[in-house]
Design a protein around this motif. Structure first.
Motif, mmCIF file in Angstrom:
data_model
loop_
_atom_site.group_PDB
_atom_site.id
_atom_site.type_symbol
_atom_site.label_atom_id
_atom_site.label_comp_id
_atom_site.label_asym_id
_atom_site.label_seq_id
_atom_site.Cartn_x
_atom_site.Cartn_y
_atom_site.Cartn_z
ATOM 1 N N PRO A 1 -34.416 -0.846 18.135
ATOM 2 C CA PRO A 1 -33.517 -0.089 17.264
ATOM 3 C C PRO A 1 -34.081 1.269 16.864
ATOM 4 O O PRO A 1 -33.330 2.236 16.677
ATOM 5 C CB PRO A 1 -33.331 -0.980 16.032
ATOM 6 C CG PRO A 1 -34.274 -2.098 16.161
ATOM 7 C CD PRO A 1 -34.761 -2.160 17.566
ATOM 8 N N THR B 1 -30.530 -6.428 10.413
ATOM 9 C CA THR B 1 -30.635 -7.587 11.293
ATOM 10 C C THR B 1 -29.301 -8.300 11.284
ATOM 11 O O THR B 1 -28.641 -8.389 10.257
ATOM 12 C CB THR B 1 -31.722 -8.578 10.832
ATOM 13 O OG1 THR B 1 -31.523 -8.864 9.455
ATOM 14 C CG2 THR B 1 -33.114 -8.046 11.036
ATOM 15 N N ASN C 1 -31.133 -10.916 15.049
ATOM 16 C CA ASN C 1 -31.399 -9.903 16.077
ATOM 17 C C ASN C 1 -31.489 -8.526 15.439
ATOM 18 O O ASN C 1 -30.832 -8.268 14.424
ATOM 19 C CB ASN C 1 -30.271 -9.886 17.114
ATOM 20 C CG ASN C 1 -30.299 -11.107 17.989
ATOM 21 O OD1 ASN C 1 -31.341 -11.480 18.505
ATOM 22 N ND2 ASN C 1 -29.159 -11.762 18.127
ATOM 23 N N GLY D 1 -30.700 -4.704 14.726
ATOM 24 C CA GLY D 1 -29.442 -3.977 14.846
ATOM 25 C C GLY D 1 -29.489 -2.668 14.097
ATOM 26 O O GLY D 1 -30.462 -2.343 13.426
ATOM 27 N N THR E 1 -25.838 -4.352 17.734
ATOM 28 C CA THR E 1 -26.862 -5.402 17.739
ATOM 29 C C THR E 1 -27.484 -5.464 19.117
ATOM 30 O O THR E 1 -26.772 -5.345 20.117
ATOM 31 C CB THR E 1 -26.237 -6.776 17.431
ATOM 32 O OG1 THR E 1 -25.361 -6.648 16.329
ATOM 33 C CG2 THR E 1 -27.295 -7.800 17.114
ATOM 34 N N LEU F 1 -26.278 -5.518 24.389
ATOM 35 C CA LEU F 1 -25.899 -4.698 23.234
ATOM 36 C C LEU F 1 -24.496 -5.099 22.822
ATOM 37 O O LEU F 1 -23.601 -5.213 23.667
ATOM 38 C CB LEU F 1 -25.868 -3.223 23.644
ATOM 39 C CG LEU F 1 -27.208 -2.512 23.742
ATOM 40 C CD1 LEU F 1 -27.019 -1.165 24.433
ATOM 41 C CD2 LEU F 1 -27.812 -2.306 22.356
ATOM 42 N N TYR G 1 -21.437 -4.101 20.154
ATOM 43 C CA TYR G 1 -21.015 -3.090 19.176
ATOM 44 C C TYR G 1 -19.713 -3.523 18.520
ATOM 45 O O TYR G 1 -18.721 -3.772 19.213
ATOM 46 C CB TYR G 1 -20.832 -1.736 19.873
ATOM 47 C CG TYR G 1 -20.798 -0.584 18.890
ATOM 48 C CD1 TYR G 1 -21.653 -0.575 17.791
ATOM 49 C CD2 TYR G 1 -19.925 0.482 19.045
ATOM 50 C CE1 TYR G 1 -21.645 0.467 16.882
ATOM 51 C CE2 TYR G 1 -19.914 1.539 18.146
ATOM 52 C CZ TYR G 1 -20.779 1.520 17.058
ATOM 53 O OH TYR G 1 -20.761 2.546 16.159
#
Ligand SMILES: Cc1cc2nc3c(=O)[nH]c(=O)nc-3n(C[C@H](O)[C@H](O)[C@H](O)COP(=O)(O)OP(=O)(O)OC[C@H]3O[C@@H](n4cnc5c(N)ncnc54)[C@H](O)[C@@H]3O)c2cc1C
Length: 380
Positions: free
Chosen positions: A261, A328, A332, A334, A348, A359, A361
């Motif tokens: 990230p 998170t 995960n 994000g 994420t 990924l 979104y």
């Protein structure tokens, strides 16, 4: 180069499709993907099938690379010694390598009445059946969702957003996998949606009837429809074939998890996406919630180059100041992306072996109203 390695992929879900596409790009590899359905099922949208806000299917033509040969059939048995799979339709496939990606499905609860009267959202048929049932039930009829894991919470929220009167029976803690603070936020959001949450001791369901559920403290919770989300079942194909179905777990270091990230944040804020090539796995898959009101990638975008082009295109159109805030999501890493201060979406990432392989979104503004109220607490 001539084909010399035969790969058979069992299961055309997220993992099977990804594995098949990745392997089919290798020279000299021929890939066959077996799935009983003629299309790809987006399981993460099955609760939306119930309310009709998404159909959760994509044709395999859309998600499978042209080099993958799809076979519509179910694997019946794997003969590992002979490297053969027998299919329900009677055919047999030989392989050099086998990918076992048959996912999971609804569990058959041992609670009396559950198999007879409860519905499931864990597979497409169950979700469609539930949708048909709901069509025949008055909008004012109460309904019960059993199980307060993420699927139960999502299903309860989806039904409530569709105007249904929902009781969520937790059988213990609401959202046991969530951090306590996020759990409180979820509870507040469910309350705002009008969902009655029954949690704590005494809320385990002991019986499902045509008219609702009975709890172990003796309470009867009336409901015209009961949805059972408490648990999943793994298909018995591997066990039936005498294989050890335990899978090795890969460990991702905290540093790797933080690095992804951070790179995204810097790339998105500076507009220089080249650094992301070091972070993205070559076969990264980008999935977005196409159901939103805003423009989003409707189909999975596969491959680092395509994902970067897609992101560059979106950034070009954004026309404002974009910032990222680490968060998170379900454990995960994000980023909450803000455009001129307002939340644009939540990205994420799944990190495997130090690279981002998935990924997700979320841009749907209706879902983001929840994020707006939960972000500051979920962030770190
Ligand atoms: C309502 C709901 C919401 C969810 N939301 C999220 C979310 O927001 N985020 C998230 O990360 N996860 C979510 N999940 C979990 C997610 O859907 C699963 O983790 C994911 O689908 C697993 O992918 P998979 O490829 O392993 O298996 P699956 O997607 O289950 O695919 C397995 C495939 O194998 C096929 N198959 C089964 N048996 C055979 C056989 N014998 N022969 C050949 N093929 C076979 C099936 O037809 C299926 O296509 C959600 C699940 C549900 C039910």
């Amino acid at each position: 180069m001539s084909t010399n390695i035969e790969v058979v992929v069992l299961g055309g879900g997220y993992d099977g499709v990804k594995a098949a596409n990745r392997l089919a790009r290798q020279a000299g590899v021929s890939v066959t993907l077996v799935d009983p359905r003629p299309h790809f099922v987006e399981r993460i949208r099955l609760h939306q099938v119930v309310t009709g806000s998404d159909d959760a299917v994509e044709s395999f033509g859309e998600v499978l690379g042209g080099d993958v040969r799809p076979v519509v059939d179910a694997a019946n048995r794997i003969a590992a010694e002979e490297r053969r799979v027998s299919l329900a339709g009677g055919d047999t496939l030989s392989y050099d390598y086998l990918v076992h990606a048959v996912g999971s499905g609804a569990s058959v609860p041992g609670v009396p009445g559950a198999a007879e009267f409860a519905h499931a959202v864990a597979d497409l048929d169950g979700a469609r059946r539930l949708r048909s049932t709901l069509a025949e039930v008055p909008a004012t009829a109460p309904m019960t969702v059993v199980g307060a894991g993420l699927t139960g919470v999502e299903t309860a929220a989806e039904l409530a957003e569709a105007g249904r009167f929902v009781t969520l029976v937790c059988g213990g803690v609401l959202g046991p996998s969530l951090h306590a603070r996020s759990r409180r936020r979820v509870a507040r959001r469910l309350a705002a949606l009008g969902v009655t949450v029954l949690e704590g001791a005494g809320t385990r369901v002991t019986e499902v009837t045509r008219d609702g559920v009975r709890l172990d403290d003796g309470r009867d919770v009336p409901g015209a429809v009961t949805v059972w989300t408490a648990g999943f079942r793994v298909p018995d194909l591997a066990a039936r074939s005498g294989l050890n179905a335990r899978r090795p777990r890969t460990t991702v270091s905290a540093e790797e998890t933080r690095a992804a990230p951070a790179s995204f944040r810097s790339a998105l804020e500076t507009g220089d996406l080249r650094g992301l090539l070091d972070v993205l796995a070559p076969d990264v898959v980008f999935v977005s919630d196409g159901g939103g009101l805003r423009l989003a990638a409707l189909r999975p975008v596969v491959g680092a180059g395509k994902v970067l082009r897609c992101m560059a295109g979106s950034l070009g159109k954004a026309g404002g100041v974009l910032t990222g805030e680490a968060t998170t999501v379900n454990g995960n890493p994000g980023l909450v992306l803000r455009l001129d201060g307002g939340i644009d979406g939540v990205l994420t990432a799944r990190v495997e072996d130090g690279r981002v392989t998935r990924l997700y979104y979320v841009r749907n503004p209706e879902k983001l109203t929840r994020v707006e109220s939960e972000t500051s607490l979920a962030s770190r």
